[in-house]
Enzyme design. Structure first.
Site: not given
Ligand SMILES: *[C@@H]1O[C@H](CO)[C@@H](O)[C@H](O)[C@H]1NC(C)=O
Ligand SMILES: *[C@@H]1O[C@H](CO)[C@@H](O)[C@H](O)[C@H]1NC(C)=O
Ligand SMILES: *[C@@H]1O[C@H](CO)[C@@H](O)[C@H](O)[C@H]1NC(C)=O
Ligand SMILES: *[C@@H]1O[C@H](CO)[C@@H](O)[C@H](O)[C@H]1NC(C)=O
Ligand SMILES: *[C@@H]1O[C@H](CO)[C@@H](O)[C@H](O)[C@H]1NC(C)=O
Ligand SMILES: *[C@@H]1O[C@H](CO)[C@@H](O)[C@H](O)[C@H]1NC(C)=O
Ligand SMILES: *[C@@H]1O[C@H](CO)[C@@H](O)[C@H](O)[C@H]1NC(C)=O
Ligand SMILES: *[C@@H]1O[C@H](CO)[C@@H](O)[C@H](O)[C@H]1NC(C)=O
Ligand SMILES: *[C@@H]1O[C@H](CO)[C@@H](O)[C@H](O)[C@H]1NC(C)=O
Ligand SMILES: *[C@@H]1O[C@H](CO)[C@@H](O)[C@H](O)[C@H]1NC(C)=O
Ligand SMILES: *[C@@H]1O[C@H](CO)[C@@H](O)[C@H](O)[C@H]1NC(C)=O
Ligand SMILES: *[C@@H]1O[C@H](CO)[C@@H](O)[C@H](O)[C@H]1NC(C)=O
Length: 849
Positions: A178, A291, A372, A400, A521, A552
């Protein structure tokens, strides 16, 4: 006045590549009025050359010389009242100095006294003295120096950054997970340490949380020790991310069970080895059972047993374990069969019953939200389940899911909302900051702040000049906690330091920055739906469908009639019940859930009314149109700074803001069309699906080399998912359209318009495009040409696909267009890139389509 003007001119003339960030020490307009005030001798009370106090003396000299344009001397002994004295309280006392009020200093704190006679900068420890020096220079550089004295203490002991470098790729060419600002920064000089120290950061974990076992092999420990040497003069301690099964991987033990004697001995020995090279080693950061990573659960041990393995190894040396709470098991998540399955529940479930079972030198590092790093999440409820355990919040300066530094998103307004959120533990005021700093559950439970900062070798550090305000603000947020300056004050100070004292520059960057998170947003994911970016590929660009139908657990559960995650206790996943009662009750009911998190907590019909009075779907449509419209103003606002900031940074920022304005339209149309298609419910204002000013590329005459291309996901292509792409990568494509149909449909008449082309800039290659207009007499005019080299100019994750990640727009202003004309696009593919085109818009002034 003349002098000030001259200085201003000098500072404008110098090209600035961003490397100095907020430590430019630019000459200030008020320099003359401070000259008599700032002594010309600095007395440095260091006790070694590698002491942060020594660094403080060097920094003061450099800063004062540069800001005031005066020559300042450094001395290492003797102090007279008319100098700047910098050192620890203890060192000052040993020279016979004493001062009232110093008892209020805690570790890392500092005291500054400025008077006409002299300046005193004292730290509770050596690092504190360095922080004091930076604070003094900041006041000077912003033109705010005045007589008086004050003390400043950090709000929380843990003020760390996490750098996700992959050391296994080695040397200066190491990659960064990232990382949107270039390659690995380590093995660089001490500049990064200096930057971090200037904002009060006291620890850095230098490698990726997805760690590699070789990080701690014998060779690499020596390398890490050299990095520690570079950070030590700045008072920054080094930490390492660990790979849980290292004993098995590195030494071929047949187990990595945290309760196994051999494993325990192995870690104790390894830790001792690390400390023999790095006596001030900060500790470990551990991502386990997350993960696919190994961890204690592999052996049916608890997370506490896993964390304590490292805690006990570190205890004799004074180190700390940062144990990440980002633990979930995607294998247990099935969206189809289980309405109550919820990844958001995982952390609290995994840590259930463990509070109080952790050694005292364990800090649980918790991402701000339960999923996340999304554009909006509620505060993670885990913070309220660990009253007997220190916690720190993990924030992400690396954007990210927030535009990867190719979109401007100033994060402090979001951080402030999270940090000030009152979790109401036992119905008592419990703002998140009070948990982090130990004031709520006891000072032994003080943790703090971890910021993921993937700076790279790019001179802009993060790939974008404006994104650096987030790093600066992170330091200020961690230092001051609840009493931090407001996001607006922080950006103003940062702008003064980084760009200019000019009021227009300050107010413009303030306006852009404060609007940026709500804008982002609005044109990405609203109402708590998460960012709606492509979670399977680069975490960039729109792809709402990618949230669902996979394990996920970032689900939206959108179907033809309804949308959102039912996280109620009464009928849903029960997540709302993980909060203390008052908060749980608020989130349990639609009536009391704030609109901005409605779809995070509730599964509702598209026509469900929000508190605002709008339906859910109309809110999504409106927000996307308003957000994208706001993003169009960003480059225009910035253009007002031409001549007021240096050309190099002016152009660099403008390039990004223009790109963002174009990509916000890609976002707007993708998300709106996706939900329009799913629900069949039209936009009340008739915008979605109706693009009066567009010429779809797939409807043009494909003269040579182009073919119609079906875009996936469909919503990333205008006209129902269609575009054109070249047939082969070694032949050019030509497409043409007569404009009389367009003038018929749009109702426009001949005139001057802005012409925009939406195209796809895949990686890797530099396709080129030309846009031509031909009039009735066969006269041809080149409107403009451009190159598909965004992947070289934006650090965001590159993608080879024709989709929402690579979709982009270029605009040519003031083009004379008439009904008898023909438009022609010529695309030359290159490398893996196929010169794809989505549509052309011919736009009257002020219209965005
Ligand atoms: C402080 O730094 C100076 C300059 O490097 C050095 O000469 C001096 O010995 C240092 N003081 C102590 C006590 O080590
Ligand atoms: C610094 O000075 C500027 C201009 O006088 C003022 O606007 C600003 O609020 C001051 N900042 C602080 C932190 O005092
Ligand atoms: C440690 O790992 C590095 C790769 O990161 C490798 O180059 C080196 O040879 C290893 N050293 C030892 C002693 O195994
Ligand atoms: C660590 O790096 C080595 C060498 O590149 C590789 O073989 C190994 O699989 C990596 N380990 C992990 C856990 O990724
Ligand atoms: C302990 O660490 C040393 C290096 O400091 C290494 O040489 C030795 O083999 C290790 N012993 C065990 C039992 O792992
Ligand atoms: C962990 O427990 C499960 C179920 O109780 C069992 O099937 C498994 O073998 C255990 N694993 C280990 C490594 O002990
Ligand atoms: C979920 O369960 C269904 C039904 O058993 C199965 O078909 C599907 O593959 C599962 N999905 C995942 C992601 O495991
Ligand atoms: C309750 O949950 C079911 C799924 O188990 C869902 O279909 C239904 O819409 C939910 N009801 C309400 C009122 O949210
Ligand atoms: C975001 O959208 C909402 C809802 O339409 C609107 O009220 C608000 O003004 C918008 N803000 C920005 C910055 O676009
Ligand atoms: C593409 O253009 C960039 C600069 O815009 C250049 O650095 C790069 O080498 C070019 N790549 C190719 C494959 O030509
Ligand atoms: C910095 O990154 C930008 C892309 O974000 C690139 O255009 C530029 O060449 C890079 N500069 C350096 C010095 O790495
Ligand atoms: C065309 O693409 C192929 C791979 O698909 C690549 O090997 C080749 O170099 C490309 N040709 C050109 C002219 O870029």
């Amino acid at each position: 006045m003349r002098a000030a003007l001259l200085l201003l001119l000098i500072s404008l003339a110098a090209a600035e590549n961003g490397i100095d960030a907020w430590l430019r020490y630019a000459p200030i307009p008020e320099a003359n009025s401070f000259k008599d005030f700032v002594p010309s001798t600095i007395v440095v009370l260091n006790d070694s050359q590698i002491s942060p106090v020594y660094t403080a003396g060097q920094e003061l000299q450099q800063g004062i010389n540069s800001i005031l344009g005066q020559r300042c001397q450094v001395a290492y002994e003797g102090s007279d009242d008319s100098s700047i004295i910098v050192g620890t309280v203890e060192a000052y006392a040993s020279t016979g100095g004493s001062i009232d009020g110093l008892q209020e200093l805690i570790a890392d704190g500092y005291y500054i006294s400025t008077s006409a006679g002299g300046v005193l900068i004292l730290g509770e420890n050596e690092r504190g003295a360095l922080y004091g020096a930076f604070a003094f220079l900041e006041t000077l550089a912003t033109g705010n120096l005045s007589a008086g004295s004050y003390a400043s203490n950090p709000d929380a002991p843990v003020r760390w950054v996490n750098q996700w470098d992959n050391m296994r790729d080695g040397g200066t060419h190491g990659s960064v997970e990232r990382g949107y600002g270039g390659k690995s920064i380590f093995f660089w000089d001490g500049q990064y340490a200096r930057l971090l120290a200037s904002i009060g950061i006291n620890g850095i974990v230098i490698n990726n949380v997805n760690a590699n076992e070789t990080t701690i092999n014998d060779t690499n420990i020596e390398g890490v020790a050299r990095v520690a040497d570079a950070f030590r003069p700045y008072g920054i301690q080094i930490g390492l991310s660990l790979y849980f099964s290292s004993p098995a991987n590195l030494s071929h033990l047949d187990t990595f069970d945290p309760l196994n004697e051999e494993v325990i001995a192995w870690w104790n020995n390894k830790t001792t080895q690390i400390y023999s090279h790095i006596p001030d080693f900060a500790g470990y950061l551990v991502k386990a059972n997350s993960e696919g990573q190994p961890g204690p659960l592999t052996y049916n041990r608890t997370l506490a047993e896993g964390a304590n393995l490292f805690a006990r190894a570190l205890q004799p040396h004074g180190g700390t374990v940062m144990f990440r709470a980002f633990v979930y098991d995607s294998k247990t998540l099935n969206q189809t069969t289980n309405w109550k399955a919820d990844r958001a529940n995982a952390a609290v479930e995994f840590f259930d019953g463990l509070d109080g079972k952790f050694e005292d030198n364990v800090v649980i590092q918790i991402k701000y939200g339960p999923i996340d790093f999304q554009v909006r999440e509620p505060v993670s409820p885990l913070f309220t389940h660990l009253e007997n355990t220190a916690t720190s919040i993990e924030l992400q300066i690396t954007q990210e899911y927030l535009g990867q530094q190719a979109h401007l998103v100033y994060l402090p307004p979001m951080w402030r909302e999270l940090l000030d959120f009152d979790l109401r533990v036992d119905s008592q005021p419990t703002p998140l900051t009070s948990i982090l700093n130990g004031s709520r559950f006891g000072t032994k439970r003080a943790g703090g702040y971890a910021g993921v900062v993937n700076v790279g070798t790019n001179t802009t550090w993060l790939g974008s000049h404006l994104a650096m305000s987030n790093l600066y603000a992170f330091g200020k947020t961690a230092w001051y906690g609840a009493s931090a300056p407001s996001p607006s004050e922080i950006i103003d100070t940062w702008t003064r330091l980084t760009f200019s004292h000019d009021p227009t520059v300050i107010s413009t960057i303030n306006a852009l920055s404060l609007a940026s998170w709500p804008t982002y947003e609005n044109y990405t994911g609203n109402l708590g739906l998460q960012t709606l970016t492509d979670i399977l590929l680069g975490h960039y660009g729109p792809n709402p469908a990618s949230q669902d139908g996979n394990p996920w657990g970032q689900w939206t559960r959108a179907d033809g009639n309804s949308i959102g995650m039912d996280r109620t206790v009464s009928n849903g996943t029960g997540f709302a019940g993980q909060y203390p009662t008052e908060v749980a009750e608020m989130y349990e009911r639609i009536e009391t859930t704030p609109d901005e998190l409605m779809l995070w907590f509730h599964h509702v019909g598209y026509t469900q009314k929000l508190h605002s009075g709008k339906t859910v779907l109309q809110h999504i449509y409106d927000a996307h149109y308003e957000g994208a419209a706001m993003a169009q103003t960003f480059p225009v606002q910035w253009e007002g700074l031409k001549g007021l900031v240096d050309e190099e940074r002016y152009e660099h920022v403008l390039y990004r803001l223009r790109y963002q304005a174009g990509h916000s339209l890609v976002w707007r149309d993708s998300i709106c069309n996706f939900y329009f298609n799913k629900s069949g419910i039209a936009d009340e204002l008739g915008r979605v699906g109706n693009y009066r000013y567009r010429i779809e590329a797939e409807e043009m005459e494909l003269v040579e080399g182009y073919k119609v291309y079906q875009v996936k996901p469909f919503e990333a292509g205008s006209g129902g998912g269609w575009a054109i792409a070249t047939i082969a990568n070694n032949t050019r494509g030509v497409a043409e359209a007569s404009l009389d149909d367009f003038f018929e449909k749009s109702g426009l008449s001949d005139g001057t318009y802005d012409v925009a082309v939406n195209y796809y800039d895949q990686a890797l290659g530099n396709s080129t495009w030309e846009l031509w207009l031909m009039d009735g007499n066969g006269e041809e005019a080149l409107v403009g040409e451009w190159k598909g080299d965004l992947e070289y100019n934006l650090g965001r994750a590159p993608s080879p696909y024709i989709d929402g990640q690579t979709a982009a727009r270029v605009t040519f202003n003031g083009v004379q267009v008439g009904r008898d004309m023909k438009l022609r696009i010529v695309g030359v593919p290159d490398g893996l890139e196929s010169a794809a085109v989505d549509y052309v818009s011919i736009l009257p002034e002020g219209v965005v389509d």
